[in-house]
Design a protein around this motif. Structure first.
Motif, PDB file in Angstrom:
ATOM      1  N   ARG A 138       0.675  -1.385  -0.111  1.00 52.38           N
ATOM      2  CA  ARG A 138       0.095   0.020  -0.090  1.00 52.38           C
ATOM      3  C   ARG A 138       0.989   1.181   0.004  1.00 52.38           C
ATOM      4  O   ARG A 138       0.531   2.068  -0.847  1.00 52.38           O
ATOM      5  N   LEU A 139       2.022   1.211   0.699  1.00 47.17           N
ATOM      6  CA  LEU A 139       2.770   2.492   0.865  1.00 47.17           C
ATOM      7  C   LEU A 139       3.578   2.775  -0.440  1.00 47.17           C
ATOM      8  O   LEU A 139       3.456   3.686  -1.105  1.00 47.17           O
ATOM      9  N   ASN A 140       3.989   1.697  -1.026  1.00 43.00           N
ATOM     10  CA  ASN A 140       4.717   1.596  -2.448  1.00 43.00           C
ATOM     11  C   ASN A 140       3.564   2.134  -3.416  1.00 43.00           C
ATOM     12  O   ASN A 140       4.045   2.834  -4.353  1.00 43.00           O
ATOM     13  N   LYS A 141       2.612   1.829  -3.391  1.00 45.49           N
ATOM     14  CA  LYS A 141       1.207   2.260  -4.502  1.00 45.49           C
ATOM     15  C   LYS A 141       1.029   3.699  -4.243  1.00 45.49           C
ATOM     16  O   LYS A 141       0.827   4.411  -5.393  1.00 45.49           O
ATOM     17  N   ALA A 142       1.207   4.128  -3.019  1.00 41.99           N
ATOM     18  CA  ALA A 142       0.949   5.588  -3.027  1.00 41.99           C
ATOM     19  C   ALA A 142       2.041   6.389  -3.516  1.00 41.99           C
ATOM     20  O   ALA A 142       1.896   7.305  -4.173  1.00 41.99           O
ATOM     21  N   ILE A 143       3.242   5.921  -3.154  1.00 39.12           N
ATOM     22  CA  ILE A 143       4.496   6.421  -3.837  1.00 39.12           C
ATOM     23  C   ILE A 143       4.336   6.625  -5.226  1.00 39.12           C
ATOM     24  O   ILE A 143       4.747   7.518  -5.966  1.00 39.12           O
ATOM     25  N   GLU A 144       3.957   5.339  -5.768  1.00 38.50           N
ATOM     26  CA  GLU A 144       3.869   5.285  -7.349  1.00 38.50           C
ATOM     27  C   GLU A 144       2.850   6.239  -7.834  1.00 38.50           C
ATOM     28  O   GLU A 144       2.912   6.661  -8.817  1.00 38.50           O
ATOM     29  N   SER A 168       2.183   8.880  -6.707  1.00 49.46           N
ATOM     30  CA  SER A 168       2.285  10.422  -6.671  1.00 49.46           C
ATOM     31  C   SER A 168       3.224  10.582  -7.704  1.00 49.46           C
ATOM     32  O   SER A 168       3.557  11.826  -7.955  1.00 49.46           O
ATOM     33  N   THR A 169       3.654   9.670  -8.179  1.00 52.23           N
ATOM     34  CA  THR A 169       4.839   9.948  -9.394  1.00 52.23           C
ATOM     35  C   THR A 169       3.714   9.936 -10.762  1.00 52.23           C
ATOM     36  O   THR A 169       4.390  10.284 -11.851  1.00 52.23           O
ATOM     37  N   GLN A 170       2.890   9.007 -10.805  1.00 48.53           N
ATOM     38  CA  GLN A 170       1.968   8.844 -12.025  1.00 48.53           C
ATOM     39  C   GLN A 170       1.191  10.232 -12.295  1.00 48.53           C
ATOM     40  O   GLN A 170       0.983  10.729 -13.609  1.00 48.53           O
ATOM     41  N   TYR A 171       0.672  10.832 -11.238  1.00 46.07           N
ATOM     42  CA  TYR A 171      -0.096  12.150 -11.339  1.00 46.07           C
ATOM     43  C   TYR A 171       0.600  13.290 -10.449  1.00 46.07           C
ATOM     44  O   TYR A 171       1.086  13.020  -9.518  1.00 46.07           O
ATOM     45  N   PRO A 172       0.263  14.340 -10.773  1.00 39.88           N
ATOM     46  CA  PRO A 172       0.833  15.757 -10.123  1.00 39.88           C
ATOM     47  C   PRO A 172       0.003  15.861  -8.928  1.00 39.88           C
ATOM     48  O   PRO A 172      -0.505  17.085  -8.638  1.00 39.88           O
ATOM     49  N   LEU A 173      -0.148  14.997  -7.948  1.00 40.56           N
ATOM     50  CA  LEU A 173      -1.030  14.870  -6.710  1.00 40.56           C
ATOM     51  C   LEU A 173      -0.356  14.726  -5.681  1.00 40.56           C
ATOM     52  O   LEU A 173       0.802  14.370  -5.575  1.00 40.56           O
ATOM     53  N   ILE A 174      -1.036  15.174  -4.550  1.00 47.10           N
ATOM     54  CA  ILE A 174      -0.319  14.853  -3.216  1.00 47.10           C
ATOM     55  C   ILE A 174      -1.148  13.865  -2.506  1.00 47.10           C
ATOM     56  O   ILE A 174      -2.602  13.709  -2.410  1.00 47.10           O
ATOM     57  N   VAL A 175      -0.709  12.559  -2.138  1.00 42.01           N
ATOM     58  CA  VAL A 175      -1.507  11.585  -1.750  1.00 42.01           C
ATOM     59  C   VAL A 175      -1.567  11.345   0.009  1.00 42.01           C
ATOM     60  O   VAL A 175      -0.134  11.274   0.330  1.00 42.01           O
ATOM     61  N   ILE A 176      -2.410  11.849   0.552  1.00 38.35           N
ATOM     62  CA  ILE A 176      -2.307  11.455   1.964  1.00 38.35           C
ATOM     63  C   ILE A 176      -2.839  10.290   2.450  1.00 38.35           C
ATOM     64  O   ILE A 176      -4.159  10.223   2.315  1.00 38.35           O
ATOM     65  N   LEU A 177      -2.143   9.227   2.635  1.00 36.50           N
ATOM     66  CA  LEU A 177      -2.596   7.993   3.268  1.00 36.50           C
ATOM     67  C   LEU A 177      -2.837   7.835   4.603  1.00 36.50           C
ATOM     68  O   LEU A 177      -1.797   7.747   5.357  1.00 36.50           O
ATOM     69  N   LYS A 178      -4.112   7.835   4.993  1.00 34.24           N
ATOM     70  CA  LYS A 178      -4.294   8.055   6.476  1.00 34.24           C
ATOM     71  C   LYS A 178      -4.082   6.784   7.434  1.00 34.24           C
ATOM     72  O   LYS A 178      -4.413   5.543   6.992  1.00 34.24           O
TER      73      LYS A 178
END
Length: 477
Positions: free
Chosen positions: A369-375, A377-387
């Motif tokens: 899950r952490l790795n997918k959140a990082i991924e 954030s590289t695919q799209y110009p977004l900030i992902v907050i994984l609570k």
């Protein structure tokens, strides 16, 4: 160690000294201490700890896992030094050599450290299983044996520590829920690594520091007015879920937005006017323009029916500044993943783990899950907050973990408050990353400070909102 101006054997001694200081300060002097060592540097730590404890008159027995291979250089040095102090050094060559462990004993686990890259098997596994079944107090050195520091150990045999004494900084394995039953209370011991070593060591993940937050909070100028602090629009709430809109709007105001408007159903406008007169309302049924708002937060309590779906699509098509997307708005996007392409650059999405999986697909474990959140954030110009307990903020392939907050936040409304806070910071023209970092840190800090008047069980989202001002003041002290 290669970048530290000290020999590895001396750094091992320093680490052992810090462990013994901790043990001495926690009143184990009347206990029999059984130290289990592998033959790597983690085992070397265990031998050095044994020697220092013996010099302090502790009752110590040492058990070394024996596979016939020679230990590391630092292990061998410490074994030689230990032989000069005691004969209570035993080698476990097979099952029958595993000692009886009493519930009253203290076990120090120095079998395997951070270098472990495979599941425990055979004799190693059997030793760990017997330690776990003993009911003894277990103190792991650096990391519980059997636990990988940077990938999932789910389903593997792992020491169930009472305490883990780790060095210098938290390791990734201590930040994920799937390992929580194994590491117990984690204590980070400072072993004095050179500051330049820490500064020059690049890591994908790092902890948010209080200093970073303090340095990026803007001061309000004496001659400023409400127009200087932005106009936030919160598109939240629906039938039976107006509480989400009220919480988000109040948190938005408490975090400093100059103006806040809630886009809600017409029949619910009196709720905002009555319970939050500082906020304005917008009739959701009317055709609305979004251009004049400094930031938008969308999703809390919105629902996922057709009207909500149309509203989310409309906002994504018309609004091109950074926004906060949470809860039902994320669930709507998950049902039509092409909508991700419409999310404005710099926007912040705030999923909990299940919402995140709806968006990116099932995750095998917490590390996945952490790795997918990082991924993402590289695919799209977004900030992902994984609570989560240690909330992750991912941006451009980099991850920041938050260490404020407590289990009292595991309650309805907490996410609505966070959405309001981050939307407020975006409206005040904070850079999106700073808005995310400050919002998450401040949210957790407010929850921590609210425990001065509440318990973890009794904490409500409204208590968190009430403590936002206290959190700001705390950071300014």
């Amino acid at each position: 160690m290669l970048h530290e101006p000290i020999q590895s054997i001396d750094l091992m001694e320093r680490a052992a000294e810090r462990c013994v200081d901790w043990i001495s300060g926690n009143h184990f002097s009347d206990k029999k201490i059984k130290i289990f060592c592998g033959k790597g540097n983690n085992g070397g730590d265990g031998l050095a700890i044994a020697r220092l404890l013996l010099r302090n008159n502790y009752d110590v027995e040492v058990y070394i896992l024996e596979f016939g291979a020679k230990g590391t250089d630092d292990f061998q040095i410490n074994l030689h030094l230990l032989h000069q102090l005691t004969t209570e050094i035993h080698f476990i060559q097979s099952s029958e050599f595993i000692p009886v462990i009493e519930k009253s004993d203290v076990v120090i686990d120095a079998l395997y450290g951070s270098g472990l890259n495979r599941p425990l098997q055979l004799l190693s596994k059997e030793i760990v299983e017997q330690i776990n079944q003993s009911g003894a107090t277990i103190i792991s050195i650096d990391v519980p044996s059997g636990m990988s520091i940077d990938k999932s150990s789910k389903g593997n045999t792992i020491i169930r520590s009472t305490h883990t004494l780790t060095f210098q900084s938290l390791k990734l394995c201590f930040l994920v829920a799937e390992n929580a039953d194994h590491f117990g209370a984690v204590h980070v011991l400072d072993i004095g690594l050179h500051p330049q070593f820490l500064e020059r060591t690049y890591a994908v993940f790092e902890m948010i520091s209080k200093q970073t937050i303090v340095e990026n909070i803007k001061l309000r100028k004496d001659f400023s007015h409400k127009g200087n602090y932005g106009h936030a629009l919160l598109i939240a709430g629906n039938k039976g879920k107006m509480g989400a809109a009220l919480l988000a709007a109040k948190a938005c105001l408490r975090t400093g937005a100059g103006l806040v408007t809630a886009n809600i159903l017409q029949e619910d406008q009196s709720s905002i006017n009555t319970f939050l007169p500082e906020a304005m309302t917008l009739n959701r049924a009317l055709k609305n323009s979004y251009d004049n708002y400094s930031a938008i937060g969308i999703g809390p309590g919105l629902g996922i029916k057709n009207d909500a779906q149309k509203l989310v699509l409309e906002v994504l098509q018309l609004y091109k500044k950074p926004m906060v997307i949470d809860a039902d708005a994320l669930n709507i996007i998950s049902e039509n993943k092409k909508l991700v392409e419409l999310i404005p650059e710099g926007s912040v999405i705030t999923p909990h783990p299940k919402e995140f999986e709806r968006l990116v697909g099932e995750c095998e474990n917490d590390f996945d899950r952490l790795n997918k959140a990082i991924e993402l954030s590289t695919q799209y110009p977004l900030i992902v907050i994984l609570k989560g307990h240690y909330t992750l903020i991912a941006v451009n392939g980099k991850g920041y973990f938050n260490n404020t907050g407590n289990a009292g936040l595991a309650k309805g409304g907490s996410g609505d408050v966070l959405t309001g806070m981050i939307t407020s910071l975006l409206a005040q023209k904070y850079q999106p990353l700073h808005a995310a970092l400050i919002g998450v840190y401040l949210h957790g800090l407010a929850a921590d400070l609210a425990l001065e008047n509440q318990s973890i069980e009794s904490l409500l989202a409204t208590d968190v909102i009430a403590a936002i001002g206290k959190a700001f003041n705390y950071l300014r002290d």
